[in-house]
Design an enzyme around this catalytic site. Structure first.
Site, short mmCIF file in Angstrom:
data_model
loop_
_atom_site.label_atom_id
_atom_site.label_comp_id
_atom_site.label_asym_id
_atom_site.label_seq_id
_atom_site.Cartn_x
_atom_site.Cartn_y
_atom_site.Cartn_z
N GLU A 285 25.56 10.80 -1.78
CA GLU A 285 25.24 11.76 -0.99
C GLU A 285 26.52 12.47 -0.79
O GLU A 285 27.38 12.27 0.07
CB GLU A 285 24.64 11.17 0.13
CG GLU A 285 23.48 10.46 0.29
CD GLU A 285 23.08 9.78 1.24
OE1 GLU A 285 22.94 10.51 2.49
OE2 GLU A 285 22.95 8.46 1.59
N HIS B 137 19.13 13.33 -0.99
CA HIS B 137 19.17 11.86 -0.62
C HIS B 137 18.52 10.94 -1.91
O HIS B 137 17.72 10.29 -1.78
CB HIS B 137 18.48 11.80 0.58
CG HIS B 137 18.91 10.54 1.21
ND1 HIS B 137 18.69 9.16 0.55
CD2 HIS B 137 19.41 10.39 2.51
CE1 HIS B 137 19.17 8.07 1.60
NE2 HIS B 137 19.54 8.78 2.65
N ASN C 251 23.43 13.21 7.58
CA ASN C 251 24.14 12.21 8.54
C ASN C 251 23.89 12.22 9.59
O ASN C 251 22.88 12.67 10.37
CB ASN C 251 25.53 12.10 8.05
CG ASN C 251 26.02 10.61 7.80
OD1 ASN C 251 25.63 9.92 8.41
ND2 ASN C 251 26.59 10.33 6.77
#
Length: 390
Positions: free
Chosen positions: A351, A202, A104
């Site tokens: 995720e 991902h 992130n």
């Protein structure tokens, strides 16, 4: 059958010191045609009724086949037909990649550890570090330290100041398929200096397999009973500093199709999701069932068990029918006229991770991603596949 594989990768991006490290102004040359031998070769796993394929580049999952309600195997994650495309594709959507050192966003590409400031590349809109920088775990060529018919362990050593992060860190990620149709991911890492680590995978899920004339995930039903909170973000998707009760449009505590409220999202003018749901039952190192998703069209369902505090739900808002679908995700005859592409809202990610910009929010309920020298970072997430009959 066990087989040992190991080819080291050394990438020199220039001499770095603690005084000279700075945010990179532009991405480096990835030299996709000059990677170590075997970087893009497929590694096939199978167990129960599911199978998966991986490559060493990015420790990436490229295919995941699970049976639909008729028993037909369907490839339920987005990706490319050719391994090198995971390096060369200019849009680089992180299809199936291992993400780190920190998943992130990191606001302004800066954080501190023990009072010392560090800078990481501004690889998203020139304003933050996304998924570890220009050359994060998604672009490492990992070694395969051990492999069997149903599991593979990837390892990689990231040197001190790699992408600006402190400490030499030894990473390991093991993917395993179990006979009960579960894909599990175990991450671990050790460091010689205090640092920050937060990993994820991902994978872009489309439980319709982008087939049967349905290329979006708007029909997918999500249920996350304990996701009663979320991490509010600003227009750049950077946390505002609080963890708040989930608003109606992000409320999946009861089963709800993505189509119901997706246009009410705040990601952009057309809505969409790119949000971190936060689990109210989170406790460090405790695995529990956190979120499920299923397709009414194929009946394929996935149930996620994880020890992480949040899940980033992203609905393929940047897919725009320019990336060709894999052959395994095109109906017979489709694509011959050039129409077989990944569509807008053509996937949903689940995720599992600690949160967003945790290194700059060490209070307010954000879980710590600090890892002390000599200690071990660990994380486990499981994706169990089954069928929901309509």
């Amino acid at each position: 059958m066990k087989r040992k594989i190991g080819i080291p990768l050394v990438v020199i991006l220039g001499a770095l010191t603690r005084e000279s490290i700075a945010s990179a102004p532009s991405p480096p040359d990835y030299n996709c045609t000059d990677q170590p031998e075997g970087s893009f070769d497929p590694i096939l796993l199978q167990n129960g009724d599911i199978s998966a394929q991986f490559i060493r580049y990015g420790a990436t999952i490229t295919h995941l086949l699970a049976p639909d309600q008729s028993g037909t195997p369907r490839d339920v994650i987005l990706g490319f037909d050719y391994g090198m495309d995971y390096c060369a594709e200019s849009t680089h959507p992180f299809f199936g990649a291992t993400i780190g050192r920190v998943a992130n966003r990191i606001e302004a590409g800066t954080f501190s550890v023990n009072g010392e400031n560090y800078n990481t590349p501004l690889n998203e809109n020139g304003c933050d570090t996304l998924h570890g920088g220009f050359v994060g775990a998604d672009r490492w060529v990992w070694d395969v330290s051990e492999s069997s018919d149903s599991s593979v362990t990837f390892t990689h050593t990231s040197p001190d100041l790699d992408q600006g992060f402190p400490g030499t860190v030894k990473f390991s990620v093991t993917h395993m398929l179990s006979s009960d149709n579960t894909w599990s991911i175990d991450y671990s890492a050790t460091t010689d200096m205090d640092t920050i680590i937060s990993m994820t995978n991902h994978a872009y899920f489309n439980l319709n397999a982008n087939m049967n004339g349905e290329g979006t995930v708007l029909d997918h039903v999500i249920n996350a009973p304990n996701a009663g909170k979320y991490i509010p973000v600003d227009e750049y998707l950077i946390p505002t500093g609080t963890i708040d009760p989930v608003p109606d449009y992000l409320n999946f505590t009861s089963p709800k199709a993505l189509s119901v409220d997706i246009d009410s999202g705040t990601v952009d003018a057309s809505g969409g999701y790119d949000n971190a749901l936060f689990f109210t039952d989170y406790a460090p190192n405790v695995s529990r069932k956190v979120i499920s998703m299923h397709s009414p069209i194929t009946g394929i369902a996935v149930l996620v068990t994880s020890d992480q505090a949040s899940v980033q739900l992203y609905t393929g808002n940047n897919l725009d029918s320019t990336i060709p679908r894999k052959k395994s995700q095109c109906d017979e005859g489709e694509g011959e006229g050039g129409e077989c592409f990944y569509e807008w809202r053509g996937a949903a990610t689940l995720e599992m991770q600690a949160g967003v910009d945790n290194a700059n929010h060490r209070d307010g309920g954000f879980p710590s991603i600090d890892v002390k020298a000599g200690s071990q970072y660990k994380q486990r997430s499981e994706y169990k596949f089954g069928v929901v009959y309509s």
